[in-house]
Design an enzyme around this catalytic site. Structure first.
Site, PDB file in Angstrom:
ATOM      1  N   ASN A  11      55.490-113.035  77.682  1.00  0.00           N
ATOM      2  CA  ASN A  11      55.264-111.973  78.659  1.00  0.00           C
ATOM      3  C   ASN A  11      54.626-110.806  77.913  1.00  0.00           C
ATOM      4  OD1 ASN A  11      55.371-109.933  80.518  1.00  0.00           O
ATOM      5  ND2 ASN A  11      57.611-109.848  80.649  1.00  0.00           N
ATOM      6  N   LYS A  13      53.541-108.127  79.108  1.00  0.00           N
ATOM      7  CA  LYS A  13      53.831-106.834  79.741  1.00  0.00           C
ATOM      8  C   LYS A  13      52.535-106.023  79.880  1.00  0.00           C
ATOM      9  CE  LYS A  13      58.512-107.333  78.111  1.00  0.00           C
ATOM     10  NZ  LYS A  13      59.774-106.722  77.717  1.00  0.00           N
ATOM     11  N   HIS A  99      61.495-109.349  86.941  1.00  0.00           N
ATOM     12  CA  HIS A  99      61.773-108.887  85.573  1.00  0.00           C
ATOM     13  C   HIS A  99      62.557-107.575  85.647  1.00  0.00           C
ATOM     14  CE1 HIS A  99      61.247-107.416  81.513  1.00  0.00           C
ATOM     15  NE2 HIS A  99      60.964-108.659  81.172  1.00  0.00           N
ATOM     16  N   GLU A 101      62.309-104.947  84.071  1.00  0.00           N
ATOM     17  CA  GLU A 101      61.477-103.738  84.040  1.00  0.00           C
ATOM     18  C   GLU A 101      60.945-103.424  85.432  1.00  0.00           C
ATOM     19  OE1 GLU A 101      59.031-105.028  80.781  1.00  0.00           O
ATOM     20  OE2 GLU A 101      60.738-104.751  79.432  1.00  0.00           O
ATOM     21  N   GLU A 169      67.708-112.818  80.977  1.00  0.00           N
ATOM     22  CA  GLU A 169      67.298-111.766  80.050  1.00  0.00           C
ATOM     23  C   GLU A 169      68.282-110.600  80.140  1.00  0.00           C
ATOM     24  OE1 GLU A 169      62.835-112.087  79.013  1.00  0.00           O
ATOM     25  OE2 GLU A 169      63.030-110.799  80.758  1.00  0.00           O
ATOM     26  N   GLY A 175      63.543-105.806  74.044  1.00  0.00           N
ATOM     27  CA  GLY A 175      62.804-104.813  73.272  1.00  0.00           C
ATOM     28  C   GLY A 175      63.668-103.977  72.343  1.00  0.00           C
ATOM     29  N   SER A 213      64.517-110.095  72.786  1.00  0.00           N
ATOM     30  CA  SER A 213      64.386-110.033  71.327  1.00  0.00           C
ATOM     31  C   SER A 213      64.380-111.407  70.652  1.00  0.00           C
ATOM     32  CB  SER A 213      65.470-109.128  70.730  1.00  0.00           C
ATOM     33  OG  SER A 213      65.312-107.805  71.202  1.00  0.00           O
TER      34      SER A 213
HETATM   35  P1  13P Z   1      61.313-108.722  74.019  1.00  0.00           P
HETATM   36  O1  13P Z   1      61.116-110.134  73.506  1.00  0.00           O
HETATM   37  O2  13P Z   1      60.291-107.765  73.547  1.00  0.00           O
HETATM   38  O3  13P Z   1      62.721-108.282  73.820  1.00  0.00           O
HETATM   39  O4  13P Z   1      61.099-108.801  75.624  1.00  0.00           O
HETATM   40  C1  13P Z   1      61.756-109.764  76.348  1.00  0.00           C
HETATM   41  C2  13P Z   1      61.217-109.768  77.716  1.00  0.00           C
HETATM   42  O5  13P Z   1      61.425-108.837  78.465  1.00  0.00           O
HETATM   43  C3  13P Z   1      60.391-110.909  78.133  1.00  0.00           C
HETATM   44  O6  13P Z   1      60.179-110.914  79.504  1.00  0.00           O
END
Ligand code: 13P
Length: 251
Positions: A11, A13, A99, A101, A169, A175, A213
Site C-alpha cells: 500500500n 498510500k 483502511h 487512515e 491492521e 507506521g 510495520s
Molecule cells: P506500515 O507498513 O508503514 O506500518 O503501514 C501498514 C499499512 O497501513 C498498510 O496498509
C-alpha cells in the site's frame, strides 16, 4: 502458514510521483519475472493517479495492481471520487477498502465500507477489506469485539474467498515501527477465521493478511503464524529491496 496461496500487497498510500512510482513498479516486475513462480501473489496499490502507468509497466508480470479506495456509487455527482469501474478500466484488479487512515481521515464507517465493497465486487474488483483496533481499544481489552464488529458490518453478504481478502491492521502498529506480537496476531487472525467460517461457506479459503510495520526483519515470523496468509505492507513497500525480501519471506 496455511495452505492458502499467500498474497503480499504493498500500500503506497499518498506517496510517489510518476518517475519514482514507475521505477519502483518496473523494478518489482523485473524481479518477479526473473524469479518465475514465487509461490505467492504480489499486489501493489499506488495512488490512483499512477495506476495507468503502473499497469503498463507491470503488464505480463506476476504483479497485480489495485486502488486504495473507491466510491460506493457506480458513477455520478461525487466530486473528487473514483468509481470502482474506473479503477477496473485502468487495469486494476483489486481495491483496498476501510483502511484505518480512511476510517480516521474521512470518518468512514463500516457501513460505508460495506457499500464500497459491494460496488467493487459488482465492478469485478477483488477487495482488500481492512479491520483493526486502536491502541486505546486494545488497552481496554476490546480488540476482538472491535475487529469482529468491523468485520461483521464491512464485509458484505455474498463475499467469497475469490473476491475478498481481509487485512488485520492494528492501528497502533501502522507506521510506528511497533509490530503486533505473534501471540497477538495469532489470536486476532484465529478470531477472524472463525467469523468467516460462520458466515461464508468458503470462509476457510479467505486470505487474511497482517499489516502494521511489516519489514524484512519480522516478515518471516509473522508469516509463520497460523491463519496469516500474507502481508499488507506500507512503508517497506516503497523500498524495492525491502519489499522483495518480504515477498521472499512469504513465498
Ligand atoms: P506500515 O507498513 O508503514 O506500518 O503501514 C501498514 C499499512 O497501513 C498498510 O496498509
Amino acid at each position: 502458514m496455511s495452505q492458502i496461496r499467500p498474497l503480499v500487497a504493498g500500500n503506497w498510500k499518498m506517496n510517489c510521483l510518476r518517475t519514482d512510482g514507475v521505477a519502483l513498479a518496473s523494478g518489482l516486475a523485473e524481479k518477479a519475472n526473473a524469479k518465475g513462480d514465487l509461490g505467492c501473489d504480489i499486489l501493489i496499490c499506488p495512488p490512483s493517479t499512477l495506476i495507468s502507468d503502473i499497469v503498463t509497466v507491470t503488464d505480463g508480470s506476476a504483479v497485480s495492481v489495485g486502488g486504495q479506495d473507491c466510491h460506493f456509487a457506480a458513477s455520478g455527482a461525487h466530486t473528487g471520487d473514483v468509481a470502482a469501474s474506473m479503477l477496473g478500466d485502468l487495469g486494476a484488479s483489486h481495491v483496498i477498502l476501510g483502511h484505518s487512515e480512511r476510517r480516521a481521515d474521512h470518518a468512514e464507517s463500516s457501513t460505508l465500507v460495506r457499500l464500497k465493497a459491494m460496488a467493487a465486487h459488482k465492478a469485478g474488483l477483488q477487495t482488500v477489506i481492512c479491520v483493526g483496533e486502536t491502541e486505546q481499544e486494545r488497552d481496554l481489552g476490546a480488540t476482538l469485539a472491535v475487529v469482529n464488529g468491523q468485520l461483521a458490518v464491512s464485509v458484505p453478504e455474498g463475499s467469497t474467498a475469490q473476491n475478498t481478502v481481509i487485512a488485520y491492521e492494528p492501528v497502533w502498529a501502522i507506521g510506528t515501527g511497533r509490530t503486533a506480537s505473534v501471540t497477538e496476531v495469532a489470536e486476532v487472525h484465529a478470531a477472524i477465521r472463525a467469523e468467516l467460517k460462520i458466515r461464508f461457506t468458503d470462509g476457510d479459503g479467505f486470505r487474511i493478511l497482517y499489516g502494521g510495520s511489516v519489514k524484512p526483519s519480522n516478515a518471516r515470523e509473522l508469516m509463520a503464524v497460523k491463519d496469516v496468509d500474507g502481508a499488507l505492507v506500507g512503508g517497506a513497500s516503497l523500498k524495492l529491496d525491502d519489499f522483495w525480501q518480504i515477498i521472499e519471506s512469504c513465498a
